[in-house]
Design a protein around this motif. Sequence first.
Motif, PDB file in Angstrom:
ATOM      1  N   ALA A  16      17.444  18.476  26.355  1.00 57.65           N
ATOM      2  CA  ALA A  16      16.717  17.948  27.515  1.00 57.65           C
ATOM      3  C   ALA A  16      15.842  16.759  27.120  1.00 57.65           C
ATOM      4  CB  ALA A  16      15.868  19.054  28.135  1.00 57.65           C
ATOM      5  N   GLU A  17      15.244  16.823  25.931  1.00 56.30           N
ATOM      6  CA  GLU A  17      14.396  15.723  25.476  1.00 56.30           C
ATOM      7  C   GLU A  17      15.239  14.485  25.200  1.00 56.30           C
ATOM      8  OE1 GLU A  17      11.452  13.212  24.000  1.00 56.30           O
ATOM      9  OE2 GLU A  17      11.386  14.943  25.335  1.00 56.30           O
ATOM     10  N   TRP A  18      16.401  14.648  24.617  1.00 55.68           N
ATOM     11  CA  TRP A  18      17.266  13.499  24.360  1.00 55.68           C
ATOM     12  C   TRP A  18      17.736  12.870  25.671  1.00 55.68           C
ATOM     13  CZ3 TRP A  18      20.122  17.087  20.466  1.00 55.68           C
ATOM     14  CH2 TRP A  18      19.357  17.176  19.302  1.00 55.68           C
ATOM     15  N   ALA A  19      17.998  13.713  26.674  1.00 59.11           N
ATOM     16  CA  ALA A  19      18.367  13.180  27.991  1.00 59.11           C
ATOM     17  C   ALA A  19      17.195  12.423  28.610  1.00 59.11           C
ATOM     18  CB  ALA A  19      18.818  14.318  28.909  1.00 59.11           C
ATOM     19  N   ARG A  20      15.973  12.988  28.481  1.00 66.27           N
ATOM     20  CA  ARG A  20      14.788  12.368  29.081  1.00 66.27           C
ATOM     21  C   ARG A  20      14.521  10.998  28.484  1.00 66.27           C
ATOM     22  NH1 ARG A  20      10.041  11.021  28.106  1.00 66.27           N
ATOM     23  NH2 ARG A  20      10.185  11.756  25.947  1.00 66.27           N
ATOM     24  N   ARG A  21      14.717  10.853  27.186  1.00 65.67           N
ATOM     25  CA  ARG A  21      14.388   9.570  26.556  1.00 65.67           C
ATOM     26  C   ARG A  21      15.551   8.561  26.620  1.00 65.67           C
ATOM     27  NH1 ARG A  21      14.018  11.364  20.105  1.00 65.67           N
ATOM     28  NH2 ARG A  21      16.228  11.017  19.607  1.00 65.67           N
ATOM     29  N   GLY A  22      16.652   8.933  27.279  1.00 65.31           N
ATOM     30  CA  GLY A  22      17.735   7.984  27.521  1.00 65.31           C
ATOM     31  C   GLY A  22      18.824   7.945  26.478  1.00 65.31           C
ATOM     32  N   ASP A  23      18.866   8.940  25.587  1.00 67.74           N
ATOM     33  CA  ASP A  23      19.915   8.971  24.576  1.00 67.74           C
ATOM     34  C   ASP A  23      21.242   9.463  25.130  1.00 67.74           C
ATOM     35  OD1 ASP A  23      18.020   8.128  22.734  1.00 67.74           O
ATOM     36  OD2 ASP A  23      17.508  10.169  22.107  1.00 67.74           O
ATOM     37  N   TYR A  24      21.220  10.089  26.297  1.00 69.07           N
ATOM     38  CA  TYR A  24      22.420  10.626  26.927  1.00 69.07           C
ATOM     39  C   TYR A  24      22.685   9.915  28.260  1.00 69.07           C
ATOM     40  CZ  TYR A  24      22.631  14.770  23.846  1.00 69.07           C
ATOM     41  OH  TYR A  24      22.766  15.620  22.776  1.00 69.07           O
ATOM     42  N   PRO A  25      23.953   9.660  28.600  1.00 69.08           N
ATOM     43  CA  PRO A  25      24.259   9.087  29.915  1.00 69.08           C
ATOM     44  C   PRO A  25      24.190  10.119  31.024  1.00 69.08           C
ATOM     45  CG  PRO A  25      26.282   9.416  28.676  1.00 69.08           C
ATOM     46  CD  PRO A  25      25.148   9.727  27.735  1.00 69.08           C
ATOM     47  N   CYS A  26      24.204  11.414  30.656  1.00 66.39           N
ATOM     48  CA  CYS A  26      24.070  12.507  31.625  1.00 66.39           C
ATOM     49  C   CYS A  26      25.146  12.460  32.710  1.00 66.39           C
ATOM     50  CB  CYS A  26      22.666  12.520  32.234  1.00 66.39           C
ATOM     51  SG  CYS A  26      21.385  12.878  31.015  1.00 66.39           S
ATOM     52  N   ASP A  27      26.375  12.214  32.285  1.00 66.42           N
ATOM     53  CA  ASP A  27      27.527  12.281  33.177  1.00 66.42           C
ATOM     54  C   ASP A  27      28.737  12.682  32.351  1.00 66.42           C
ATOM     55  OD1 ASP A  27      28.826  12.202  35.586  1.00 66.42           O
ATOM     56  OD2 ASP A  27      28.199  10.159  36.073  1.00 66.42           O
ATOM     57  N   ASP A  28      29.774  13.172  33.018  1.00 65.57           N
ATOM     58  CA  ASP A  28      30.960  13.607  32.278  1.00 65.57           C
ATOM     59  C   ASP A  28      31.835  12.408  31.924  1.00 65.57           C
ATOM     60  OD1 ASP A  28      33.470  13.569  34.314  1.00 65.57           O
ATOM     61  OD2 ASP A  28      31.644  14.098  35.394  1.00 65.57           O
ATOM     62  N   LEU A  29      32.728  12.604  30.970  1.00 66.91           N
ATOM     63  CA  LEU A  29      33.499  11.496  30.404  1.00 66.91           C
ATOM     64  C   LEU A  29      34.384  10.815  31.444  1.00 66.91           C
ATOM     65  CD1 LEU A  29      34.572  13.038  26.960  1.00 66.91           C
ATOM     66  CD2 LEU A  29      32.824  11.301  27.384  1.00 66.91           C
ATOM     67  N   GLY A 216      27.094   9.977  24.532  1.00 66.78           N
ATOM     68  CA  GLY A 216      25.719   9.623  24.207  1.00 66.78           C
ATOM     69  C   GLY A 216      25.507   9.427  22.727  1.00 66.78           C
ATOM     70  N   GLY A 217      25.539  10.519  21.961  1.00 66.88           N
ATOM     71  CA  GLY A 217      25.255  10.416  20.528  1.00 66.88           C
ATOM     72  C   GLY A 217      26.205   9.490  19.789  1.00 66.88           C
ATOM     73  N   ARG A 218      27.508   9.762  19.907  1.00 66.21           N
ATOM     74  CA  ARG A 218      28.475   8.892  19.232  1.00 66.21           C
ATOM     75  C   ARG A 218      28.524   7.519  19.894  1.00 66.21           C
ATOM     76  NH1 ARG A 218      32.149  10.903  15.431  1.00 66.21           N
ATOM     77  NH2 ARG A 218      31.745  13.080  14.919  1.00 66.21           N
ATOM     78  N   GLY A 219      28.281   7.470  21.185  1.00 66.15           N
ATOM     79  CA  GLY A 219      28.235   6.179  21.863  1.00 66.15           C
ATOM     80  C   GLY A 219      27.098   5.310  21.375  1.00 66.15           C
ATOM     81  N   ASN A 220      25.962   5.923  21.042  1.00 64.15           N
ATOM     82  CA  ASN A 220      24.834   5.168  20.504  1.00 64.15           C
ATOM     83  C   ASN A 220      25.149   4.604  19.123  1.00 64.15           C
ATOM     84  OD1 ASN A 220      23.422   5.889  22.810  1.00 64.15           O
ATOM     85  ND2 ASN A 220      22.416   7.634  21.851  1.00 64.15           N
ATOM     86  N   PHE A 221      25.955   5.312  18.354  1.00 61.41           N
ATOM     87  CA  PHE A 221      26.395   4.802  17.050  1.00 61.41           C
ATOM     88  C   PHE A 221      27.168   3.499  17.226  1.00 61.41           C
ATOM     89  CE2 PHE A 221      30.751   5.272  15.073  1.00 61.41           C
ATOM     90  CZ  PHE A 221      30.528   4.421  13.996  1.00 61.41           C
ATOM     91  N   VAL A 222      28.135   3.485  18.131  1.00 60.74           N
ATOM     92  CA  VAL A 222      28.930   2.271  18.346  1.00 60.74           C
ATOM     93  C   VAL A 222      28.071   1.169  18.950  1.00 60.74           C
ATOM     94  CG1 VAL A 222      30.897   1.307  19.582  1.00 60.74           C
ATOM     95  CG2 VAL A 222      31.093   3.548  18.505  1.00 60.74           C
ATOM     96  N   GLU A 223      27.146   1.539  19.843  1.00 59.24           N
ATOM     97  CA  GLU A 223      26.265   0.543  20.450  1.00 59.24           C
ATOM     98  C   GLU A 223      25.474  -0.208  19.387  1.00 59.24           C
ATOM     99  OE1 GLU A 223      24.391  -1.773  23.280  1.00 59.24           O
ATOM    100  OE2 GLU A 223      26.121  -0.444  23.515  1.00 59.24           O
ATOM    101  N   ALA A 224      25.065   0.483  18.330  1.00 63.80           N
ATOM    102  CA  ALA A 224      24.281  -0.152  17.269  1.00 63.80           C
ATOM    103  C   ALA A 224      25.089  -1.169  16.475  1.00 63.80           C
ATOM    104  CB  ALA A 224      23.720   0.918  16.325  1.00 63.80           C
TER     105      ALA A 224
END
Length: 548
Positions: A16-29, A216-224
């Motif tokens: 929930a904290e990762w979703a709150r701070r924007g690390d997750y897109p909070c939607d299905d693939l 989210g998590g793996r997506g943030n890796f590629v975003e970097a």
Amino acid sequence: MTAAAVTDLVPARLRAEWARRGDYPCDDLFALFSAHADAHPDRPAVIDDGGTLDYAGLRARALATAGGLAALGVRPGEVVCVQLPNGRDAVAAELAVAALGAVALPFPVGRRVRETEALVRGSGAVAAIAPARHRDRSPAAELAALRGTAPTLRHVVAVGPGPAPEGCVPADGLPPAPPGFAPARPDPDSCARILVSSGSEAQPKMIAYSHNALAGGRGNFVEALRRPGQDLRAMFLVPLGSAFGSSGTSVTLARHGGTLVLCGAFDADAAVRAVAEHRPSHVFAVPTMIRMMLDSPSARTADPGGVSAVVLGGAPLDPLTAAEARARFGCPVVNLYGSADGVNCHTGLDDPPDISGRPGIAAGRPNPRVADIRVVDEELRDVPAGAIGEIVSLGPMTPMCYVGAPELNARYRAAGGWVRTGDLGTLDEDGGLRVVGRLKDVVIRGGANISPAEVEQLLREHPDVRDTCCVGVPDPLMGERLAAHIVPRHGRVPDRAELEEFLRGKGVEPYKFPEYVLPAPAGGFPLTPAGKVDKQRLRERAVEVVGG
């Protein structure tokens, strides 16, 4: 197995904290992918051996397959295996499973029957999608034959060309979608995909990931790894069905709306030409593939311009390979330390080459939007900066659990959701991670532990060594002895005495010297279906040669 049977070992408050701070897109693939298809239907989604398929066309293919699977009775939460080579069929199949709200279990098409049976049985898969023919095999027929030992498997969909084997449903003959069919909208924290470990050292493991952990998590890796405003045009030389390849459909397409550039099977010369033709922004590969590409005939003439990053993972990256790849591609070479089990750390686009001379391989600084990393002792207490310990990881990309293997959860998951990697490393004062070796990848010679990765890294610095792979050979006196398979740089394999002299000059203890020096197999090192060097086959080969 259904999604309800998967337990998330990460505390809900952290998700929930990762979703709150924007690390997750909070939607299905599938919803994420479909939003990109709405926004730019004509954008290329997949470039493969068959040409270019845009977002609108890919969505139509995925929905047709999803509707057909639904008509066969596949329900949300059930597991569907996807065993297809890189290409639009594999991408559409994975998106179709996501549209159903089911759980995808992709694995490389090279997996053999014994491993495939273990995956189907262990996951409780109800359906599978596989080629009617692939080289000299019929993966679809092999899967259909498992129904007697894998009772949950109800349907096998055979992808052409060629007729569907007996007991299989042809992909182009799937029934129409049931009336009122529409894509599911699963909870983003529910299981979306089961990643399969490479199996280069042991039987493959299955690890459950949520929609958020992937996008989210793996997506943030590629975003970097993207420059500001850069379009993502990602070439994956690794199989999409591997853990490394999970950054394809789920991340490149669903999260970032980019383009996937795919080759059906890895061939070094063809890969070099494909880079020149399709101009990817990023190339994802294992170091062995890049070394083979650097040595290919086309490398002397093909223009690799346009690549902004070569991302190498799946095996240790030696400084010489990194330097040669930087020079050839004219861009940063990113060293990715990661695994299906749930760890990710990598060097940055602007990091200078590692010339520190310190032990291990520099793996960059942990990204908290992907995974925090600690280095701990046997009691899971943090060790001082610079001290060697076990690497543990926890963050937005952390998987839910191992599937069908409570003993693995007990062994590799710690309190609070932390993942025990079994890898050894250090954290510098500035927070930089260095990977030293593996706890389990050890050759024990006369009671002394030898890290093959350490010896390999040093041997690759020898001017006559292009590549190397070290394995343990059973020995009745010493327990094990170290064997080094060598790919020569100039046509001649250095002998044992030359390598010993070189390692001695590096300050290596004599007990770590390879006692057997073997030329690599003709054509280079064998690769696992996941694209890594197949150490088990090399170990068997070494035993045959030494025993002979």
